[in-house]
Write an enzyme that holds these catalytic residues in place. Structure first.
Site, PDB file in Angstrom:
ATOM      1  CD  GLU A  77     -40.932 -78.256   4.399  1.00 15.70           C
ATOM      2  OE1 GLU A  77     -39.877 -78.847   4.080  1.00 15.70           O
ATOM      3  OE2 GLU A  77     -42.055 -78.753   4.239  1.00 15.70           O
ATOM      4  CE  LYS A 101     -42.619 -86.322  -1.180  1.00 15.70           C
ATOM      5  NZ  LYS A 101     -42.930 -84.895  -1.151  1.00 15.70           N
TER       6      LYS A 101
HETATM    7  C1  LIG Z   1     -36.072 -83.784   3.134  1.00 17.45           C
HETATM    8  C2  LIG Z   1     -35.424 -82.672   2.740  1.00 17.45           C
HETATM    9  O1  LIG Z   1     -36.021 -81.708   1.961  1.00 17.45           O
HETATM   10  C3  LIG Z   1     -37.433 -81.643   1.797  1.00 17.45           C
HETATM   11  C4  LIG Z   1     -37.787 -80.210   1.658  1.00 17.45           C
HETATM   12  C5  LIG Z   1     -37.767 -79.580   0.424  1.00 17.45           C
HETATM   13  C6  LIG Z   1     -37.664 -80.341  -0.740  1.00 17.45           C
HETATM   14  C7  LIG Z   1     -37.659 -81.696  -0.699  1.00 17.45           C
HETATM   15  C8  LIG Z   1     -37.581 -82.503  -1.937  1.00 17.45           C
HETATM   16  O2  LIG Z   1     -37.639 -81.920  -3.039  1.00 17.45           O
HETATM   17  O3  LIG Z   1     -37.429 -83.721  -1.862  1.00 17.45           O
HETATM   18  C9  LIG Z   1     -37.833 -82.437   0.579  1.00 17.45           C
HETATM   19  O4  LIG Z   1     -39.199 -82.774   0.640  1.00 17.45           O
HETATM   20  C10 LIG Z   1     -34.035 -82.403   3.124  1.00 17.45           C
HETATM   21  O5  LIG Z   1     -33.518 -81.335   2.798  1.00 17.45           O
HETATM   22  O6  LIG Z   1     -33.421 -83.266   3.794  1.00 17.45           O
END
Ligand SMILES: C=C(O[C@H]1C=CC=C(C(=O)O)[C@@H]1O)C(=O)O
Length: 373
Positions: free
Chosen positions: A175, A125
């Protein structure tokens, strides 16, 4: 003190942190810590809090803690109140220029390259972000934007923090990287996303299809595995739900897992734990170093304090550090918004572009802007 008063008294340069439980306003600084070693920063803060009897230290960690210094201060005045709610909106003027960095088509290409590189380099990832630069004719009204983020209940952690050179980081993130209270530790990692919709039927469908999405469960699983591996040595017990929950903000659906644990050693502070966990695969990738390298190769900007952490710690070592996403960096008349998304081998580049557009909405709504992204 009334939490609304704290929001009203916020002035750029202060530290503001609003959560479901409390509102913190830190003004001025009696001690200031700057370090590119987050663990050294944590030790220095802990020592000064213990000596000085100050209530708390507050601050930010950058995305790349080795390249950019973390900043923590012991405020001259710290005021704490209950949760803050406001009913009114503040006006925010329209920008005179908007520029996507990179151009949307280039972000789609970068995601396609990321997918190929994950396979070529045997990685699981990487999180790729893009930015939006907005220019105004007057100083950006950071205070009004913060107020509107609170009004929108835009995320569980609404923040404004002072950065070097008079800049501010403003945002509302769902988060939680880590909270520590006594020997109890909580993390609430998020990964896996879908946009909310104004139409209730589409909105529910978006959430349900995220809850069923194999690609998003893989993206989430990589995060939980890495986080638990880092957290486990610090804990005498750890509770990790088998499945993520579907959670939401006003603009996004997410998959999130609430991980709780008991600390084996109560001397390990909240900031030390945050330094150990950061950067998680919610904002970097897996394996971490390979993902950080790929981010550097594919993103045409420095993330600065986006995708870092923002929070506080007290003399007992308790504290809360949220992941600094859904945020913007403000500098006089310009503002840079950031949004990223986790890329796994099954990711679709166009869908990833749309996901970042949806994530920009947290800040754009607070600014009253409806931009064609
Ligand atoms: C990196 C971000 O979100 C993260 C947090 C929740 C979901 C995310 C996703 O689904 O990619 C990301 O990991 C952002 O909002 O810039």
């Amino acid at each position: 003190m009334d939490a609304r008063e704290l929001l009203e008294q916020y002035t750029p340069g202060d530290f503001f942190f609003g959560t479901a439980d409390r509102t913190i306003l830190g003004t001025g600084s009696v001690h200031s810590f700057t370090d590119t070693d987050a663990f050294a920063l944590s030790d220095a803060v802990q020592a000064v809090l213990a000596e000085s009897g100050a209530a708390l230290a507050v601050g930010v960690l950058p995305f790349d803690t080795a390249a950019t210094a973390g900043h923590v201060v012991v405020p001259r005045i710290t005021r704490i109140a209950g949760p803050v709610r406001v009913a009114d909106r503040k006006p925010v003027g329209a920008p005179v220029a908007v520029r996507a960095v990179p151009e949307p088509v280039r972000h789609v290409e970068a995601v396609a390259r990321a997918v190929a590189e994950l396979q070529a380099r045997g990685m699981r990832k990487v999180v790729l972000a893009r930015a939006l630069d907005l220019e105004f004719t007057e100083d950006v009204p950071a205070k009004a934007i913060l107020h509107n983020l609170v009004k929108d209940k835009a995320g569980g952690y609404t923040f404004a923090a002072s950065l070097p050179q008079g800049r501010q980081l403003i945002g509302a993130t769902p988060e939680l990287l880590l909270s520590r209270r006594g020997d109890q530790v909580i993390c609430h990692p998020h990964a896996g996303s879908a946009a909310r919709s104004a139409d209730p039927v589409t909105d529910r469908e978006n959430g349900e299809s995220l809850a069923r999405s194999r690609k998003d469960h893989i993206e989430h699983g990589v995060l939980i595995e890495a986080l638990v591996e880092t957290l486990r040595p610090f804990c005498s017990s750890l509770d990790v739900p088998r499945e993520p929950a579907l959670v939401s903000t006003p603009t996004m659906w997410h998959l999130a897992t609430r991980v709780t644990g008991r600390l084996a050693d109560r001397d390990v502070t909240a900031l030390h734990l945050a330094a150990a966990l950061h950067p998680t695969p919610a904002i970097c990738g897996s394996p971490t170093e390979a993902a950080r390298t790929l981010v550097g190769e594919l993103e045409p900007f420095d993330r600065g304090y986006y995708a870092g952490a923002v929070g506080w710690m007290d003399a007992a070592g308790d504290g809360e550090w949220a992941v600094s996403i859904r945020c913007a960096e403000v500098s006089e008349r310009s503002l840079r918004l950031y949004a990223g998304g986790g890329i796994v081998p099954a990711s679709d580049p166009k869908a990833e572009l749309d996901e970042t557009s949806a994530k920009f909405q947290t800040l754009l709504r607070a600014m009253g802007l409806d931009l064609d992204l």
